[in-house]
Write a protein that holds these residues in place. Structure first.
Motif, PDB file in Angstrom:
ATOM      1  N   GLY A  98       0.799  -1.219   0.000  1.00 15.15           N
ATOM      2  CA  GLY A  98       0.000   0.000   0.000  1.00 15.15           C
ATOM      3  C   GLY A  98       0.829   1.265   0.000  1.00 15.15           C
ATOM      4  N   ILE A  99       2.147   1.133  -0.092  1.00 14.80           N
ATOM      5  CA  ILE A  99       3.042   2.282  -0.084  1.00 14.80           C
ATOM      6  C   ILE A  99       2.931   3.053  -1.397  1.00 14.80           C
ATOM      7  N   SER A 100       2.994   4.373  -1.315  1.00 15.13           N
ATOM      8  CA  SER A 100       3.050   5.235  -2.492  1.00 15.13           C
ATOM      9  C   SER A 100       4.520   5.511  -2.793  1.00 15.13           C
ATOM     10  N   ARG A 101       4.956   5.165  -4.013  1.00 16.26           N
ATOM     11  CA  ARG A 101       6.373   5.288  -4.360  1.00 16.26           C
ATOM     12  C   ARG A 101       6.520   5.957  -5.720  1.00 16.26           C
ATOM     13  N   SER A 102       7.582   6.697  -5.884  1.00 18.54           N
ATOM     14  CA  SER A 102       7.827   7.431  -7.122  1.00 18.54           C
ATOM     15  C   SER A 102       7.807   6.513  -8.341  1.00 18.54           C
ATOM     16  N   LYS A 103       7.138   6.980  -9.383  1.00 25.96           N
ATOM     17  CA  LYS A 103       7.091   6.213 -10.626  1.00 25.96           C
ATOM     18  C   LYS A 103       8.491   5.963 -11.183  1.00 25.96           C
ATOM     19  N   SER A 104       9.398   6.879 -10.926  1.00 21.22           N
ATOM     20  CA  SER A 104      10.752   6.774 -11.485  1.00 21.22           C
ATOM     21  C   SER A 104      11.588   5.695 -10.811  1.00 21.22           C
ATOM     22  N   LEU A 105      11.119   5.168  -9.671  1.00 17.15           N
ATOM     23  CA  LEU A 105      11.897   4.161  -8.942  1.00 17.15           C
ATOM     24  C   LEU A 105      11.536   2.751  -9.363  1.00 17.15           C
ATOM     25  N   ASN A 106      11.316   2.555 -10.652  1.00 12.64           N
ATOM     26  CA  ASN A 106      11.055   1.200 -11.139  1.00 12.64           C
ATOM     27  C   ASN A 106      12.374   0.553 -11.543  1.00 12.64           C
ATOM     28  N   GLY A 107      12.512  -0.718 -11.198  1.00 12.09           N
ATOM     29  CA  GLY A 107      13.758  -1.421 -11.496  1.00 12.09           C
ATOM     30  C   GLY A 107      13.905  -2.649 -10.634  1.00 12.09           C
ATOM     31  N   GLY A 108      15.136  -3.098 -10.463  1.00 12.36           N
ATOM     32  CA  GLY A 108      15.377  -4.344  -9.745  1.00 12.36           C
ATOM     33  C   GLY A 108      16.199  -4.216  -8.500  1.00 12.36           C
ATOM     34  N   SER A 109      16.473  -2.995  -8.053  1.00 17.95           N
ATOM     35  CA  SER A 109      17.320  -2.787  -6.882  1.00 17.95           C
ATOM     36  C   SER A 109      16.491  -2.571  -5.621  1.00 17.95           C
ATOM     37  N   THR A 110      17.143  -2.705  -4.467  1.00 13.95           N
ATOM     38  CA  THR A 110      16.480  -2.433  -3.198  1.00 13.95           C
ATOM     39  C   THR A 110      15.944  -1.002  -3.191  1.00 13.95           C
ATOM     40  N   GLN A 145      11.777  -6.232  -2.747  1.00 14.78           N
ATOM     41  CA  GLN A 145      11.987  -7.206  -1.679  1.00 14.78           C
ATOM     42  C   GLN A 145      10.699  -7.913  -1.283  1.00 14.78           C
ATOM     43  N   LEU A 146       9.589  -7.176  -1.234  1.00 17.71           N
ATOM     44  CA  LEU A 146       8.317  -7.792  -0.873  1.00 17.71           C
ATOM     45  C   LEU A 146       7.840  -8.733  -1.980  1.00 17.71           C
ATOM     46  N   ASN A 147       8.111  -8.370  -3.220  1.00 14.29           N
ATOM     47  CA  ASN A 147       7.804  -9.239  -4.344  1.00 14.29           C
ATOM     48  C   ASN A 147       8.551 -10.564  -4.198  1.00 14.29           C
ATOM     49  N   SER A 148       9.802 -10.478  -3.789  1.00 15.94           N
ATOM     50  CA  SER A 148      10.617 -11.677  -3.598  1.00 15.94           C
ATOM     51  C   SER A 148      10.092 -12.529  -2.449  1.00 15.94           C
ATOM     52  N   ILE A 149       9.623 -11.893  -1.378  1.00 15.19           N
ATOM     53  CA  ILE A 149       9.077 -12.626  -0.234  1.00 15.19           C
ATOM     54  C   ILE A 149       7.813 -13.385  -0.638  1.00 15.19           C
ATOM     55  N   SER A 174       2.421 -20.047   1.798  1.00 15.35           N
ATOM     56  CA  SER A 174       1.308 -19.192   1.379  1.00 15.35           C
ATOM     57  C   SER A 174       1.574 -17.736   1.725  1.00 15.35           C
ATOM     58  N   PHE A 175       0.768 -16.871   1.120  1.00 17.68           N
ATOM     59  CA  PHE A 175       0.883 -15.428   1.317  1.00 17.68           C
ATOM     60  C   PHE A 175      -0.515 -14.845   1.492  1.00 17.68           C
ATOM     61  N   GLU A 176      -0.669 -13.981   2.484  1.00 20.83           N
ATOM     62  CA  GLU A 176      -1.932 -13.287   2.726  1.00 20.83           C
ATOM     63  C   GLU A 176      -1.706 -11.789   2.569  1.00 20.83           C
ATOM     64  N   PRO A 177      -2.294 -11.155   1.540  1.00 26.24           N
ATOM     65  CA  PRO A 177      -2.115  -9.718   1.348  1.00 26.24           C
ATOM     66  C   PRO A 177      -2.893  -8.913   2.384  1.00 26.24           C
ATOM     67  N   ARG A 178      -2.588  -7.632   2.471  1.00 21.23           N
ATOM     68  CA  ARG A 178      -3.314  -6.736   3.385  1.00 21.23           C
ATOM     69  C   ARG A 178      -4.804  -6.758   3.046  1.00 21.23           C
ATOM     70  N   ASP A 179      -5.613  -6.456   4.048  1.00 22.54           N
ATOM     71  CA  ASP A 179      -7.065  -6.563   3.911  1.00 22.54           C
ATOM     72  C   ASP A 179      -7.620  -5.754   2.740  1.00 22.54           C
ATOM     73  N   ALA A 180      -7.054  -4.571   2.484  1.00 21.10           N
ATOM     74  CA  ALA A 180      -7.618  -3.655   1.492  1.00 21.10           C
ATOM     75  C   ALA A 180      -7.521  -4.161   0.064  1.00 21.10           C
ATOM     76  N   VAL A 181      -6.688  -5.192  -0.184  1.00 24.24           N
ATOM     77  CA  VAL A 181      -6.539  -5.689  -1.558  1.00 24.24           C
ATOM     78  C   VAL A 181      -6.792  -7.193  -1.666  1.00 24.24           C
ATOM     79  N   LYS A 182      -7.355  -7.779  -0.631  1.00 21.33           N
ATOM     80  CA  LYS A 182      -7.643  -9.217  -0.702  1.00 21.33           C
ATOM     81  C   LYS A 182      -8.613  -9.532  -1.847  1.00 21.33           C
ATOM     82  N   GLY A 183      -9.649  -8.723  -1.996  1.00 22.74           N
ATOM     83  CA  GLY A 183     -10.593  -8.940  -3.084  1.00 22.74           C
ATOM     84  C   GLY A 183      -9.957  -8.711  -4.443  1.00 22.74           C
ATOM     85  N   ASP A 184      -9.080  -7.702  -4.524  1.00 22.77           N
ATOM     86  CA  ASP A 184      -8.365  -7.434  -5.776  1.00 22.77           C
ATOM     87  C   ASP A 184      -7.599  -8.672  -6.220  1.00 22.77           C
TER      88      ASP A 184
END
Length: 267
Positions: A98-110, A145-149, A174-184
Motif C-alpha cells: 500500500g506504499i506510495s512510491r515514485s514512478k521513477s523508482l522502477n527497477g530491480g534494486s532495493t 523485496q516484498l515481491n521476492s518474499i 502461502s501469502f496473505e495480502p493486506r485486507d484492502a486488496v484481498k478482493g483485488d
C-alpha cells in the motif's frame, strides 16, 4: 383475548424469538458482492447475461479473449498509469504494502518497485512473453523485496507479519495480502482462470484449494479467494484500473470487477 392484547403478545413473542435466534445462530459470513456496474451488460457482456456455472465461464472466456497484448517492457509505463496514486500523480501505489512510491523508482534494486505477477508466472511456466506474462489484469507494482518474499506462493490466510508489508502475512507455503486488496487479488486470480483456458498457446489455468502448487498451472486457495472476493468488494481504484486497461491497453475487462457476484455463480 382482546385484539390489542393479541397484537402485543405476538410482538413480544417475535422479539423474544429474534433475540434467541441471535444468540444461537452461527456468525453470518460476508454478504456476496453485487454488480458494480451494468453499463456493459447490453454490449460487452451481452452473451453472458443470465448464464451460470460452466456456461457463464465459457461465455466470459470468449468475450475477454478478444484482447490486445503488450510487451513486457511496455508494462512498466502502463503500470505508471493504471496504478497511479490518486493523491500524487508522480507516484504509484504498491499492491501488497500500500506504499506510495515514485514512478521513477522502477527497477530491480532495493528500494525500487517492479512488476509483480499476481498469478505467479511459474504456475504454468508462461514466463514474461506477451500473453499471460504481460496481462495487465494481474500485473501490479510492488516493492522488489516484498515481491521476492511473496515469490510464487499460493494465497491463503495466516502466517507471520511481513516487514513493511502493510499488514500482509506469509508462511512457508502461502501469502496473505493486506485486507484492502484481498478482493483485488481474488479477482485477478479468477480473471486469469477464465481468460486462459488452454485453447491457445498458453496453459489451461485453474483454481484449486491447495497451497503447494509449485509449477503446475493451478493457483489456490479457491475457498479463501471466494471469501476475500465477498469481504473486499471492488473499490474506485480497482474500477478505474479496469477501465484504463479496457480503454487504453488491452481492450478487455476483468468481469469479476464489474460483476463480483459471478465468482459465486461459477464456483
Amino acid at each position: 383475548m382482546p385484539a390489542t392484547h393479541t397484537r402485543r403478545w405476538k410482538t413480544v413473542a417475535l422479539t423474544t424469538s429474534a433475540v434467541l435466534l441471535g444468540l444461537t445462530l452461527p456468525t453470518l459470513t460476508a454478504t456476496p458482492a453485487g454488480a458494480t456496474t451494468t453499463a456493459y451488460d447490453d454490449t460487452y457482456y451481452e452473451d453472458a447475461i443470465g448464464k451460470t456455472g460452466t456456461a457463464l465461464k465459457d461465455s466470459l472466456h470468449t468475450i475477454i479473449s478478444d484482447q490486445t497484448t503488450i510487451s513486457y517492457s511496455a508494462v512498466w509505463n502502463a503500470l505508471k498509469v493504471t496504478d497511479q496514486d490518486p493523491n500524487n500523480s508522480s507516484n504509484v501505489i504498491l499492491l501488497y504494502s500500500g506504499i506510495s512510491r515514485s514512478k521513477s523508482l522502477n527497477g530491480g534494486s532495493t528500494g525500487n518497485w517492479n512488476r509483480e505477477h499476481v498469478w505467479a508466472q511459474s504456475h504454468g511456466d508462461f514466463g514474461t512473453s506477451a500473453g499471460p506474462g504481460t496481462d495487465l489484469h494481474h500485473l501490479r507494482p510492488e516493492d522488489v523485496q516484498l515481491n521476492s518474499i511473496r515469490g510464487n506462493k499460493d494465497f491463503d490466510n495466516g502466517g507471520s507479519a511481513v516487514s513493511n508489508g502493510g499488514g500482509s502475512l506469509t508462511d512457508s507455503n502461502s501469502f496473505e495480502p493486506r485486507d484492502a486488496v484481498k478482493g483485488d487479488v481474488a479477482r485477478m486470480i479468477l480473471y486469469m482462470v477464465v481468460r486462459y483456458e488452454g485453447d491457445d498457446s498458453w496453459p489451461d489455468l485453474e483454481p484449486n484449494d491447495s497451497v503447494s502448487n509449485g509449477s503446475v498451472p493451478y493457483h489456490g486457495r479457491l475457498s479463501v479467494l471466494k471469501q476475500w472476493n465477498d469481504e473486499d468488494p471492488p473499490d474506485a481504484f480497482e474500477e478505474r484500473r479496469n477501465e484504463l486497461i479496457y480503454d487504453s491497453y488491452q481492450g478487455n475487462r476483468n468481469p469479476f470487477i464489474d460483476h463480483p457476484e459471478w465468482v459465486e455463480a461459477i464456483w
